[in-house]
Scaffold this motif. Structure first.
Motif, PDB file in Angstrom:
ATOM      1  N   SER A 538       0.828  -1.209   0.000  1.00 18.38           N
ATOM      2  CA  SER A 538       0.000   0.000   0.000  1.00 18.38           C
ATOM      3  C   SER A 538       0.861   1.257   0.000  1.00 18.38           C
ATOM      4  O   SER A 538       0.484   2.277  -0.594  1.00 18.38           O
ATOM      5  N   CYS A 542       0.503   4.404  -2.494  1.00 13.24           N
ATOM      6  CA  CYS A 542       0.269   5.730  -1.934  1.00 13.24           C
ATOM      7  C   CYS A 542       1.283   6.735  -2.464  1.00 13.24           C
ATOM      8  O   CYS A 542       0.933   7.875  -2.798  1.00 13.24           O
ATOM      9  N   SER A 594      -7.808  -1.972   0.268  1.00  8.30           N
ATOM     10  CA  SER A 594      -7.200  -0.683   0.592  1.00  8.30           C
ATOM     11  C   SER A 594      -6.131  -0.294  -0.414  1.00  8.30           C
ATOM     12  O   SER A 594      -5.851   0.888  -0.599  1.00  8.30           O
ATOM     13  N   ILE A 595      -5.516  -1.259  -1.085  1.00  5.52           N
ATOM     14  CA  ILE A 595      -4.484  -0.937  -2.064  1.00  5.52           C
ATOM     15  C   ILE A 595      -5.083  -0.151  -3.219  1.00  5.52           C
ATOM     16  O   ILE A 595      -4.459   0.752  -3.775  1.00  5.52           O
ATOM     17  N   ILE A 598      -6.989   3.759  -2.096  1.00  8.23           N
ATOM     18  CA  ILE A 598      -6.236   4.906  -1.582  1.00  8.23           C
ATOM     19  C   ILE A 598      -6.518   6.147  -2.403  1.00  8.23           C
ATOM     20  O   ILE A 598      -6.785   7.220  -1.875  1.00  8.23           O
TER      21      ILE A 598
END
Length: 716
Positions: A538, A542, A594-595, A598
């Motif tokens: 992640s 980000c 969640s990857i 973002i």
């Protein structure tokens, strides 16, 4: 009546007092706390300002216990440590005895000096509020219009006595304090000051004193920023050789001053008829120049700039960089990205290309289906040949009249069947002369399957591909010719391009993909916990979102995320738990999501509170963290009661459940590409072991802290 007014006033006073108490009790963010601490230090510095200079900074500010405490709290905020904890007195006392004290206090003082320099150049970017990486690229892509030539300069220089004396002479115009300069010279003698032009990428995992590097660079190169304005005025307004006929001298000079006041907006000017234009964008020690005018003007300007950097500032300048034209597909490298001038096509032209791409895609699909079929036939031919070789070893199945039996005399004694068959294939491949062919499947398709197909079928397919290609070319040319003023209506724009090919090489170097480009297991992460593995991946996504969100080819970055990074994360988890990849997606669906989410989350927050995010991403406060790339840590050992270990992050006293090994994957030369990974770390850090608590390991992976917050001397 008077009593009522008094009661109302008292109630309003209590209301204001209550609201102020609520504001004080409100939890401040990390950047708000750090800003308040820096403001307190700046207030003490400004109290020593008298008659245009700062006085007695060493005694009244630097040696002030409150300043030392505020500086220590700034370090803990950089490390994302709660400064409200009261059990840090021992750590504070130990920190006061370290060499980092003078470095940080000097950095805070020079940071204020950097902001107090009058008329600071708008061409300067880096380590300043609102003037960072994005503002520099935005200035190049939006504010520089119609350049003809551009070039970059690479400067290099280590801190020596000449540079130090010039730095002190610059600061002496604003600071009058002999003790302060004695401290600076003492730190230089002790090799604590860190300043190297063209050296390590600033903020990418340097030792703690690296915080001084960008501040010292901006102070030292401030003279060049002002020299650039003198040169630009000379070329644009004062040089009579570039004046137009019938134009008055004072009108050009007046127009030059107006452009400087209005922000150098050339879109309202008359383009080529307005004479030469000079542009500069400096990001610390990376210099970008664009020239509108003839090549002789660009060559003369470059010569003057190089002469000033070498003779006045004593910097080593690489003269290998050439002046390139902005026209065409040429690109130039700056700030780890590519800058390109590109024709912005009209909607009609884009529609034509879209139709062409659809026809081309249909043709490619048929070609892929043809290749897949011929390859399958070729593989069956291989299997059939191997079966015949095995049958020749069986006496009642062997055919003595076959060609295979006739050449069996060349078979060496004891040679296995598979080895004999591979030997025959090698002889056949050498006979058809296919040394230049890279893929074995191409040999099966073009030399085995296609010659065996009926001639009518082959001619029909090749005729279809030929007609499709001719149709694409002819229809595109005819449609473009029918468009009114298609070439004149196109607008030339400047685009920022992310280095996709370089990023793919980093994925290979860090073990996320194979040499063929397929996602694979990262073996150095497999022993870490599930959450830590996901946080590591992640963190890459980000950083890409933050650095390349405004790039023209960000869609290519998103494809890398979906096709390679995400799959590598799944395969690493599958190898860790020894389960199938589909089961990983089902079991860890929420965490893996969640990857991809973002970018969506950041976009929603930006729409709701853009001002707050701008404050949180203040580069003057977050420089070392904002530009820190992802490093690779592998689990070295678990901490046991017999071998305890505390977190190595400065200001953190929590116990570290694990010890990790730091891997230095590369050491790029300046200037470096921005890839999301750490561009450069000192080789001495390779293999160093550091203890990290779970919170700081997560902060380090997702990009909330950097290696500058790690005290590598903590290991006893």
């Amino acid at each position: 009546m008077g009593t009522g007014k008094a009661t109302l006033a008292k109630n309003l006073g209590f209301l204001l007092e209550e609201s102020s108490n609520l504001n004080d009790r409100r939890c401040k963010s990390r950047m708000e706390l750090k800003r308040s601490l820096e403001l307190r230090i700046k207030k003490r510095v400004k109290e020593q300002y008298l008659n245009g200079k700062f006085h007695d900074l060493m005694i009244r500010v630097i040696a002030n216990p409150e300043t030392l405490r505020d500086a220590y709290d700034c370090i803990r905020l950089n490390a994302n440590v709660d400064i409200a904890s009261d059990n840090d007195n021992i750590s504070f006392e130990l920190w006061q005895k370290s060499s980092l004290v003078g470095v940080l206090i000097l950095a805070q003082t020079l940071s204020l000096f950097q902001q107090e320099v009058p008329h600071f150049s708008k061409t300067s970017h880096g380590c300043r509020s609102g003037r960072g990486h994005h503002s520099a690229l935005k200035y190049i892509s939006k504010d520089i219009s119609n350049p003809d030539w551009w070039f970059t300069l690479i400067v290099s220089k280590k801190l020596d006595t000449y540079v130090l004396d010039k730095l002190i002479s610059i600061m002496e115009d604003k600071i009058e304090d002999p003790r302060f300069y004695d401290m600076v010279r003492g730190m230089y003698a002790a090799q604590v000051l860190n300043l190297e032009f063209g050296g390590y990428p600033k903020g990418h995992g340097l030792p703690q004193e690296g915080v001084l590097s960008p501040i010292l660079m901006n102070i030292y190169l401030n003279d060049f920023d002002h020299e650039f304005y003198r040169l630009s005025m000379n070329y644009e307004a004062l040089n009579s050789g570039y004046h137009l006929e019938g134009e008055q001298f004072n009108s050009k000079l007046r127009g030059w001053f107006r452009r400087q006041l209005k922000g150098d907006d050339l879109k309202t000017m008359a383009g080529k008829n307005s004479g030469p234009r000079i542009h500069c964008c400096r990001f610390m020690d990376e210099l970008f120049f664009a020239v509108s005018g003839s090549k002789d003007v660009a060559l003369g300007f470059k010569s003057d700039v190089v002469g000033y950097l070498q003779n006045s500032l004593q910097l080593d300048v690489s003269i290998e960089t050439e002046i390139t034209s902005c026209a065409g597909p040429q690109t130039i490298r700056f700030l780890g990205t590519l800058v390109r001038r590109h024709v912005k096509e009209s909607a009609a032209v884009r529609a034509v290309h879209k139709l062409k791409d659809k026809v081309k895609m249909f043709s490619l699909q048929k070609q892929e289906a043809w290749d897949a079929g011929t390859i399958r036939i070729g593989k069956k031919w291989l299997a059939h040949g191997l079966r015949k070789v095995k049958e020749s070893e069986i006496k009642h199945l062997a055919d003595s009249s076959s060609l295979l039996s006739q050449i069996s005399c060349f078979r060496k004694a004891g040679m296995e069947t598979d080895h004999w068959y591979k030997h025959l294939l090698k002889i056949w491949i050498n006979d058809i002369k296919t040394k230049t062919v890279e893929c074995e499947e191409f040999i099966l398709s073009k030399y085995v399957a296609e010659p065996a197909l009926p001639q009518e079928l082959r001619d029909s397919f090749h005729e279809f591909q030929k007609c499709a290609k001719e149709y694409i070319n002819s229809e595109t040319a005819m449609t473009l010719a029918l468009l009114p003023n298609s070439s004149s209506s196109s607008e030339i724009i400047t685009e920022i391009i992310a280095p996709v090919n370089v990023i793919k090489k980093r994925l290979l170097r860090y073990g996320l993909i194979t040499s063929e480009g397929h996602s694979c297991v990262n073996p150095k992460l497999i022993l870490q916990d599930k959450d830590q593995i996901i946080d590591w991946f992640s963190g890459i996504v980000c950083r890409w979102n933050r650095w390349y969100g405004d790039c023209e080819n960000f869609a290519d970055i998103e494809l890398i995320i979906k096709n390679q990074v995400w799959k590598s994360c799944i395969r690493t988890l599958a190898a860790k738990y020894r389960i199938h990849e589909t089961e990983v997606e089902i079991r860890f669906d929420l965490e893996l999501r969640s990857i991809f989410s973002i970018r969506d989350i950041e976009q929603e927050v930006e729409n709701e509170a853009s001002n707050f995010l701008a404050f949180e991403n203040d580069e003057a406060l977050m420089y070392g963290i904002s530009y820190s790339g992802m490093c690779l840590l592998s689990l070295a050992r678990m901490v046991s009661p017999s071998r305890p270990c505390n977190c190595f992050v400065m200001g953190c006293s929590a116990a570290a459940p694990s010890v990790y090994t730091l891997h230095v994957m590369e050491r790029q030369k300046f200037p470096v590409w921005k890839t999301g990974f750490s561009a450069c770390m000192h080789p001495s850090l390779n293999g160093r072991r550091i203890g990290l608590c779970n919170q700081h390991l997560k902060d380090f992976y997702v990009g909330r802290v950097s290696l500058q917050s790690v005290d590598f001397s903590s290991w006893k």
